[in-house]
Design an enzyme around this catalytic site. Structure first.
Site, PDB file in Angstrom:
ATOM      1  N   ASP A 207      -0.845   4.023   4.035  1.00 19.75           N
ATOM      2  CA  ASP A 207      -1.270   4.341   5.397  1.00 19.75           C
ATOM      3  C   ASP A 207      -0.341   3.697   6.424  1.00 19.75           C
ATOM      4  O   ASP A 207       0.060   2.539   6.272  1.00 19.75           O
ATOM      5  CB  ASP A 207      -2.698   3.809   5.576  1.00 19.75           C
ATOM      6  CG  ASP A 207      -3.353   4.256   6.867  1.00 19.75           C
ATOM      7  OD1 ASP A 207      -3.452   5.482   7.069  1.00 19.75           O
ATOM      8  OD2 ASP A 207      -3.761   3.396   7.663  1.00 19.75           O
ATOM      9  N   GLU A 266       2.941   7.367   4.618  1.00 16.47           N
ATOM     10  CA  GLU A 266       2.593   8.158   5.798  1.00 16.47           C
ATOM     11  C   GLU A 266       3.557   7.732   6.904  1.00 16.47           C
ATOM     12  O   GLU A 266       3.436   6.648   7.456  1.00 16.47           O
ATOM     13  CB  GLU A 266       1.145   7.891   6.233  1.00 16.47           C
ATOM     14  CG  GLU A 266       0.732   8.770   7.399  1.00 16.47           C
ATOM     15  CD  GLU A 266      -0.438   8.217   8.210  1.00 16.47           C
ATOM     16  OE1 GLU A 266      -1.092   9.014   8.884  1.00 16.47           O
ATOM     17  OE2 GLU A 266      -0.679   7.000   8.201  1.00 16.47           O
TER      18      GLU A 266
HETATM   19  O1  TEU Z   1      -3.334   7.682  10.406  1.00 20.95           O
HETATM   20  C1  TEU Z   1      -2.382   7.120  11.258  1.00 20.95           C
HETATM   21  C2  TEU Z   1      -2.034   8.057  12.288  1.00 20.95           C
HETATM   22  O2  TEU Z   1      -0.918   8.116  12.623  1.00 20.95           O
HETATM   23  C3  TEU Z   1      -3.114   8.936  12.840  1.00 20.95           C
HETATM   24  O3  TEU Z   1      -3.918   8.170  13.646  1.00 20.95           O
HETATM   25  C4  TEU Z   1      -2.544  10.072  13.595  1.00 20.95           C
HETATM   26  O4  TEU Z   1      -1.675   9.656  14.592  1.00 20.95           O
HETATM   27  C5  TEU Z   1      -3.602  10.844  14.294  1.00 20.95           C
HETATM   28  O5  TEU Z   1      -4.728  10.957  13.514  1.00 20.95           O
HETATM   29  C6  TEU Z   1      -3.024  12.191  14.631  1.00 20.95           C
HETATM   30  O6  TEU Z   1      -4.048  13.028  15.038  1.00 20.95           O
HETATM   31  C7  TEU Z   1      -3.824   6.918   9.372  1.00 20.95           C
HETATM   32  C8  TEU Z   1      -4.956   7.665   8.709  1.00 20.95           C
HETATM   33  O7  TEU Z   1      -4.500   8.866   8.174  1.00 20.95           O
HETATM   34  C9  TEU Z   1      -6.050   7.848   9.712  1.00 20.95           C
HETATM   35  O8  TEU Z   1      -7.119   8.591   9.189  1.00 20.95           O
HETATM   36  C10 TEU Z   1      -6.531   6.477  10.129  1.00 20.95           C
HETATM   37  O9  TEU Z   1      -7.491   6.603  11.130  1.00 20.95           O
HETATM   38  C11 TEU Z   1      -5.382   5.612  10.635  1.00 20.95           C
HETATM   39  O10 TEU Z   1      -4.265   5.643   9.775  1.00 20.95           O
HETATM   40  C12 TEU Z   1      -5.797   4.155  10.738  1.00 20.95           C
HETATM   41  O11 TEU Z   1      -5.866   3.565   9.487  1.00 20.95           O
END
Ligand code: TEU
Length: 522
Positions: A207, A266
């Site tokens: 993440d 990610e």
């Molecule tokens: O997502 C990180 C992230 O970049 C997202 O917040 C993204 O920018 C946004 O949803 C775009 O619409 C990760 C996970 O995938 C997300 O579900 C988590 O909320 C976040 O990290 C925090 O851990």
């Protein structure tokens, strides 16, 4: 065993709350995933990516981890996780988990100890605590914003009751950012990695893999606008700080003890050269490239997303990844315009994605053509984005609705409990797995055929992609193994090139490809 199995794998993302509920509480769980393995095997998936299932108060549905080395009771227990890994492996399906290294839950024992300790203590050094600005420290230490809205800082009350320091949280206030300059933080992550890899897990999706490292002095953001998407600006000091690469190298050294495991980052980084750094040979095996997710249904936009994603990995000889959907973005049929056209375009884009070399990620329900659910009542909303944005952004719940399996009324075999954690729309009766399995023209039947061909046919080999001449609103590419993929993103039918049609995402009549449709030819 092929240690690079992931380089052409089809990953299926299971959002555990929404896949299948085995214990009738209205929330999906690990035994529910095990119960769905036959379905996943017949769909043709190679691997599962499970969103976080570790112990969590669920402020951000598991991305706020309070104990990274145990399963949250909502999802089961360690024995349920072991059962899932064993049952998946028995079917030749790998299991990857989600790792959250950028932050913990505020309920994590480390953060609780930090709150109880004094400024400057070793306990506070595991997180990013700072004195506030202004004479009485009542203003945040810098202008950083939380991705979910509002300032990225929250002020604490010191143990003696006085107004205290501030801590950094790039996401929710319940997700304090860890201090990656503190060696204890990596040591603990290494323990977590080995804990799961030793239990047989096949890797991790990491993440916010472009987060973690913060620039010294925490300089202000040049422009702090709310609702800024990650890494939209190249000079966003919150993310993609160069120090992050040392962290990935350290993580990779752990993975190298498990030669068949995969680390997938990610990486919300737009620039190709910057992106490529994350997938150098001693860093991540794979990185999510989100260019295709962000592309409109427009031939030029799609081609540029594909070209840039390929160019990024070519720089360092890494493997491309493709994804059209996940738990953070609007579901494709809705994103591409909704209704019949939106679904047709989503199916066409699936053929484009599945024709490309590299690893593919499918998000649960994508294979059913599920749309976003945009009319959830306010009181049903669960995503912390809704509260933190002061009710200005509704958040991501609309793409996280539970899967419809069978029957005519909600909860459609997802659960025995009538109240699912997010309500399911009654009109999904037409979209259940049961109905779609019985209908050869269904979206599910289409995905099964496409995935089966991608697995079986030799034309899907080779890593080179060559673009062939085509009208402006059309894309035609040739994969070195022999496959030709044609996408008609324009408004009028077009003649198909020579060749045998292996599969089309919509009706192909007399050698013409309608708008919003793609075809595979050999
Ligand atoms: O997502 C990180 C992230 O970049 C997202 O917040 C993204 O920018 C946004 O949803 C775009 O619409 C990760 C996970 O995938 C997300 O579900 C988590 O909320 C976040 O990290 C925090 O851990």
């Amino acid at each position: 065993m092929d240690s690079r199995w992931w380089s052409h794998a089809l990953f299926y993302q299971v959002y555990p709350r929404s896949f299948r509920d085995s214990d009738s509480d209205g929330v999906g769980d690990l035994d529910g995933v095990s119960a769905g393995l036959d379905y996943l095997e017949s769909l043709g998936v190679d691997a599962i990516w499970l969103n976080p299932v570790m112990v969590s108060p669920m402020a951000d549905h598991g991305y706020d981890v309070a104990d990274p080395r145990d399963i949250d009771p909502l999802f089961g227990d360690l024995a349920a996780m072991d059962r899932l890994v064993e049952a998946a492996h028995a079917r030749g399906i790998k299991v990857t988990m989600d790792l959250v290294p950028n932050h913990t839950s505020s309920a994590h024992p480390w953060f609780q100890a930090a709150l109880a300790a004094a400024p400057g203590s070793a306990e506070r050094e595991r997180y990013i605590f700072r004195d506030g600005a202004g004479p009485d420290g009542s203003r945040p230490p810098n202008n950083w914003l939380s991705i979910f809205g509002g300032p990225a800082w929250t002020r604490v009350t010191e143990p003696d009751g006085s107004p205290g320091q501030w801590y950094l949280h790039l996401f929710d206030a319940e997700q304090p950012d860890l201090n990656w300059d503190n060696p204890e933080v990596f040591a603990d992550l290494e323990t977590t990695l080995r804990f799961w890899l030793d239990r047989g897990v096949d890797g991790f999706r990491i993440d916010v893999a472009h987060g973690m490292a913060k620039p010294p002095g925490l300089p202000d953001m040049p422009t702090a606008k709310p609702e800024m998407l990650l890494a939209e600006m190249d000079d966003d000091p919150r993310f993609n700080h160069d120090g992050v690469h040392d962290i990935h190298r350290a993580i990779r050294r752990v993975f190298d003890d498990y030669p068949c495991a995969v680390a997938i980052g990610e990486v919300w980084v737009y620039d190709s050269e910057q992106f490529s750094r994350y997938v150098r040979p001693d860093e991540l095996h794979l990185g999510f490239n989100f260019r295709l997710v962000r592309a409109d249904f427009d031939a030029r936009d799609i081609r540029s997303a594909i070209e840039n994603s390929l160019a990024a990995v070519d720089l360092v000889d890494a493997v491309p990844t493709w994804t059209l959907a996940n738990h953070d973005v609007e579901r494709p049929p809705t994103r591409y315009g909704g209704g019949t056209a939106g679904l047709a375009r989503a199916r066409a884009m699936a053929l484009v994605m599945l024709a490309l070399p590299g690893a593919v990620f499918l998000y649960n329900g994508e294979e059913l053509g599920l749309p976003n659910v945009d009319d959830l009542p306010d009181e049903a909303l669960q995503d912390p984005v809704w509260e933190r944005s002061g009710h200005t952004r509704r958040g991501r719940d609309g793409c996280r609705i539970p899967m419809p399996w069978s029957g005519e009324t909600p909860p459609f075999g997802f659960s025995d409990h009538p109240d699912t954690w997010l309500p399911m729309p009654p009109e999904w009766a037409a979209l259940t797995v049961e109905k779609q399995l019985a209908d050869p023209a269904s979206t599910l039947a289409f995905y099964r055929r496409a995935i089966g061909l991608r697995r079986a046919r030799e034309e899907f080999s080779g890593s080179a992609v060559e673009w062939l001449d085509s009208p402006t609103d059309v894309l035609v590419f040739h994969r070195s193994g022999g496959l030709v993929c044609v996408l008609n993103a324009g408004a009028v039918p077009i003649p198909l090139p020579e060749g045998e049609v292996l599969l089309a995402s919509g009706p192909v009549l007399d050698g013409t490809l309608p708008p919003d449709t793609a075809a595979w030819l050999v």
